[in-house]
Scaffold this motif. Structure first.
Motif, PDB file in Angstrom:
ATOM      1  N   PHE A 141       0.839  -1.202   0.000  1.00  0.00           N
ATOM      2  CA  PHE A 141       0.000   0.000   0.000  1.00  0.00           C
ATOM      3  C   PHE A 141       0.872   1.248   0.000  1.00  0.00           C
ATOM      4  O   PHE A 141       0.580   2.227  -0.700  1.00  0.00           O
ATOM      5  CB  PHE A 141      -0.910   0.024   1.234  1.00  0.00           C
ATOM      6  CG  PHE A 141      -2.060  -0.950   1.196  1.00  0.00           C
ATOM      7  CD1 PHE A 141      -2.590  -1.393  -0.001  1.00  0.00           C
ATOM      8  CD2 PHE A 141      -2.625  -1.419   2.380  1.00  0.00           C
ATOM      9  CE1 PHE A 141      -3.661  -2.285  -0.040  1.00  0.00           C
ATOM     10  CE2 PHE A 141      -3.695  -2.306   2.359  1.00  0.00           C
ATOM     11  CZ  PHE A 141      -4.206  -2.738   1.150  1.00  0.00           C
ATOM     12  N   LYS A 142       1.955   1.216   0.773  1.00  0.00           N
ATOM     13  CA  LYS A 142       2.811   2.385   0.913  1.00  0.00           C
ATOM     14  C   LYS A 142       3.710   2.585  -0.302  1.00  0.00           C
ATOM     15  O   LYS A 142       3.790   3.697  -0.860  1.00  0.00           O
ATOM     16  CB  LYS A 142       3.660   2.250   2.176  1.00  0.00           C
ATOM     17  CG  LYS A 142       4.530   3.472   2.482  1.00  0.00           C
ATOM     18  CD  LYS A 142       5.250   3.292   3.805  1.00  0.00           C
ATOM     19  CE  LYS A 142       6.089   4.509   4.164  1.00  0.00           C
ATOM     20  NZ  LYS A 142       5.249   5.689   4.442  1.00  0.00           N
ATOM     21  N   HIS A 143       4.377   1.529  -0.738  1.00  0.00           N
ATOM     22  CA  HIS A 143       5.421   1.678  -1.752  1.00  0.00           C
ATOM     23  C   HIS A 143       4.916   1.496  -3.184  1.00  0.00           C
ATOM     24  O   HIS A 143       5.462   2.110  -4.101  1.00  0.00           O
ATOM     25  CB  HIS A 143       6.565   0.716  -1.462  1.00  0.00           C
ATOM     26  CG  HIS A 143       7.263   1.001  -0.170  1.00  0.00           C
ATOM     27  ND1 HIS A 143       8.146   2.050  -0.015  1.00  0.00           N
ATOM     28  CD2 HIS A 143       7.178   0.397   1.044  1.00  0.00           C
ATOM     29  CE1 HIS A 143       8.588   2.067   1.226  1.00  0.00           C
ATOM     30  NE2 HIS A 143       8.007   1.076   1.896  1.00  0.00           N
ATOM     31  N   GLU A 144       3.909   0.666  -3.387  1.00  0.00           N
ATOM     32  CA  GLU A 144       3.369   0.488  -4.739  1.00  0.00           C
ATOM     33  C   GLU A 144       2.284   1.516  -5.054  1.00  0.00           C
ATOM     34  O   GLU A 144       2.225   2.030  -6.173  1.00  0.00           O
ATOM     35  CB  GLU A 144       2.814  -0.928  -4.923  1.00  0.00           C
ATOM     36  CG  GLU A 144       3.874  -2.010  -4.961  1.00  0.00           C
ATOM     37  CD  GLU A 144       3.277  -3.381  -5.255  1.00  0.00           C
ATOM     38  OE1 GLU A 144       2.183  -3.455  -5.873  1.00  0.00           O
ATOM     39  OE2 GLU A 144       3.910  -4.378  -4.850  1.00  0.00           O
ATOM     40  N   LEU A 145       1.430   1.787  -4.063  1.00  0.00           N
ATOM     41  CA  LEU A 145       0.301   2.693  -4.304  1.00  0.00           C
ATOM     42  C   LEU A 145       0.545   4.095  -3.764  1.00  0.00           C
ATOM     43  O   LEU A 145      -0.236   5.007  -4.048  1.00  0.00           O
ATOM     44  CB  LEU A 145      -0.976   2.112  -3.678  1.00  0.00           C
ATOM     45  CG  LEU A 145      -1.378   0.709  -4.150  1.00  0.00           C
ATOM     46  CD1 LEU A 145      -2.712   0.307  -3.518  1.00  0.00           C
ATOM     47  CD2 LEU A 145      -1.462   0.633  -5.666  1.00  0.00           C
ATOM     48  N   GLY A 146       1.590   4.280  -2.988  1.00  0.00           N
ATOM     49  CA  GLY A 146       1.908   5.599  -2.468  1.00  0.00           C
ATOM     50  C   GLY A 146       0.934   6.117  -1.438  1.00  0.00           C
ATOM     51  O   GLY A 146       0.750   7.333  -1.302  1.00  0.00           O
ATOM     52  N   LEU A 147       0.307   5.209  -0.688  1.00  0.00           N
ATOM     53  CA  LEU A 147      -0.711   5.598   0.274  1.00  0.00           C
ATOM     54  C   LEU A 147      -0.137   5.767   1.675  1.00  0.00           C
ATOM     55  O   LEU A 147       0.775   5.044   2.084  1.00  0.00           O
ATOM     56  CB  LEU A 147      -1.825   4.542   0.319  1.00  0.00           C
ATOM     57  CG  LEU A 147      -2.656   4.359  -0.955  1.00  0.00           C
ATOM     58  CD1 LEU A 147      -3.624   3.194  -0.783  1.00  0.00           C
ATOM     59  CD2 LEU A 147      -3.413   5.634  -1.289  1.00  0.00           C
ATOM     60  N   HIS A 148      -0.682   6.724   2.409  1.00  0.00           N
ATOM     61  CA  HIS A 148      -0.430   6.850   3.838  1.00  0.00           C
ATOM     62  C   HIS A 148      -1.010   5.599   4.499  1.00  0.00           C
ATOM     63  O   HIS A 148      -2.113   5.157   4.190  1.00  0.00           O
ATOM     64  CB  HIS A 148      -1.127   8.105   4.369  1.00  0.00           C
ATOM     65  CG  HIS A 148      -1.056   8.291   5.849  1.00  0.00           C
ATOM     66  ND1 HIS A 148      -1.921   7.643   6.720  1.00  0.00           N
ATOM     67  CD2 HIS A 148      -0.237   9.054   6.621  1.00  0.00           C
ATOM     68  CE1 HIS A 148      -1.637   8.008   7.952  1.00  0.00           C
ATOM     69  NE2 HIS A 148      -0.623   8.868   7.925  1.00  0.00           N
ATOM     70  N   THR A 149      -0.242   4.990   5.421  1.00  0.00           N
ATOM     71  CA  THR A 149      -0.676   3.727   6.019  1.00  0.00           C
ATOM     72  C   THR A 149      -0.942   3.873   7.506  1.00  0.00           C
ATOM     73  O   THR A 149      -0.251   4.614   8.214  1.00  0.00           O
ATOM     74  CB  THR A 149       0.390   2.635   5.823  1.00  0.00           C
ATOM     75  OG1 THR A 149       1.636   3.091   6.368  1.00  0.00           O
ATOM     76  CG2 THR A 149       0.554   2.307   4.347  1.00  0.00           C
ATOM     77  N   ALA A 150      -1.951   3.146   7.977  1.00  0.00           N
ATOM     78  CA  ALA A 150      -2.295   3.138   9.397  1.00  0.00           C
ATOM     79  C   ALA A 150      -2.559   1.710   9.850  1.00  0.00           C
ATOM     80  O   ALA A 150      -3.095   0.896   9.096  1.00  0.00           O
ATOM     81  CB  ALA A 150      -3.522   4.009   9.665  1.00  0.00           C
ATOM     82  N   LEU A 151      -2.172   1.429  11.082  1.00  0.00           N
ATOM     83  CA  LEU A 151      -2.377   0.126  11.701  1.00  0.00           C
ATOM     84  C   LEU A 151      -3.273   0.315  12.913  1.00  0.00           C
ATOM     85  O   LEU A 151      -2.914   1.025  13.855  1.00  0.00           O
ATOM     86  CB  LEU A 151      -1.034  -0.473  12.119  1.00  0.00           C
ATOM     87  CG  LEU A 151      -1.074  -1.793  12.900  1.00  0.00           C
ATOM     88  CD1 LEU A 151      -1.579  -2.927  12.024  1.00  0.00           C
ATOM     89  CD2 LEU A 151       0.325  -2.114  13.455  1.00  0.00           C
TER      90      LEU A 151
END
Length: 270
Positions: A121-131
């Motif tokens: 999600f972060k590196h391929e789609l460039g999205l901010h990630t949350a857990l």
């Protein structure tokens, strides 16, 4: 908009990208998924692509999603499929200042799958990630996994140890240990605290959570969440009695008073 992933007609070819999880497993990464949804304002900043993973070691008395407790009840789903689904919404999510959130259940019950999704999600789609996690299984979160997490939504359900065990069926200390580790790593954290009348609303209990959160130095927000019974229908559908059926929701005044206790510690409470 919640869609069981088995109903998703989209499928993608197996990814050729080398990710930490793929390198470790040497095969396509799969996990047990309950569903996904698009949400705004409750699972991190902006509009989020939220993946609900199945399985949870806690049995919270007010759980909204008891249908996610057992990992075997989820649908076996490939990381490729989840990434392909999220990719459909990246333009919309980016415009709304959002990202992708892993929730559940407890995502860290499936750390390899969770790590794969966060990385891609972060590196391929460039999205901010949350857990979104209780922190109980924080030791399963590797440093590599946490490097791909921009925000941790950490549930601290009580400061009083006896109350915490009554609410969750588990001890509190693993959550506190994970919170301290996140502080050492400088991770941005939003603390979540559910206010339940007669259970977690004692001022001393709220003050305990507030003082601990303030001591960490990396908590940028506290969500004081009023208890509600929206999940009671799911409990009935599973043949379970909802333990807090007779518990009222807190009044706006009670919620405001709890927020003031957090603000008194210098925290931003919403």
């Amino acid at each position: 908009m919640t869609l069981l992933l088995g109903q998703n007609p989209a499928a993608s070819a197996t990814s050729t990208a080398t990710t930490p999880a793929a390198a470790a497993t040497r095969r396509p990464v799969e996990g047990s998924v309950h569903s996904w949804d698009l949400s705004t304002g409750v699972d991190g900043p902006g509009t989020r692509f939220v993946s609900f993973l199945s399985g949870c070691p806690l049995t919270c008395l007010y759980c909204q999603n008891p249908d996610t407790w057992r990992i075997r009840d989820g649908r076996r789903t490939g990381a490729d499929d989840m990434v392909a689904e999220a990719a459909k919404y990246t333009s919309f999510i980016a415009a709304a200042g959002g990202g992708a959130t892993l929730s559940g259940g407890e995502p860290l019950l499936q750390p390899v799958f969770a790590g794969e999704l966060l990385h891609r999600f972060k590196h391929e789609l460039g999205l901010h990630t949350a857990l979104d996690t209780s922190g109980f299984l924080g030791t399963r979160a590797t440093d590599s996994l946490l490097r791909d997490v921009d925000l941790v939504l950490l549930d601290i359900k009580s400061w009083d140890r006896e109350t915490y065990r009554k609410v969750t069926g588990r001890p509190l200390e693993p959550t506190l240990d994970f919170a301290r580790r996140l502080a050492r790593l400088g991770k941005d954290v939003w603390v979540r605290f559910v206010l339940v009348p007669g259970l977690t609303d004692d001022p001393a209990n709220v003050e305990g959570v507030a003082a601990f959160a303030a001591s960490l130095g990396n908590v940028s927000r506290v969500d004081v969440l009023p208890f509600h019974k929206l999940g009671e229908t799911k409990w009935r559908e599973l043949g379970r009695a909802f333990p807090l059926h007779d518990t009222p929701s807190p009044t706006p005044e009670q919620v405001a008073a709890a927020r003031q206790l957090f603000e008194a510690q210098g925290l931003r409470a919403v």
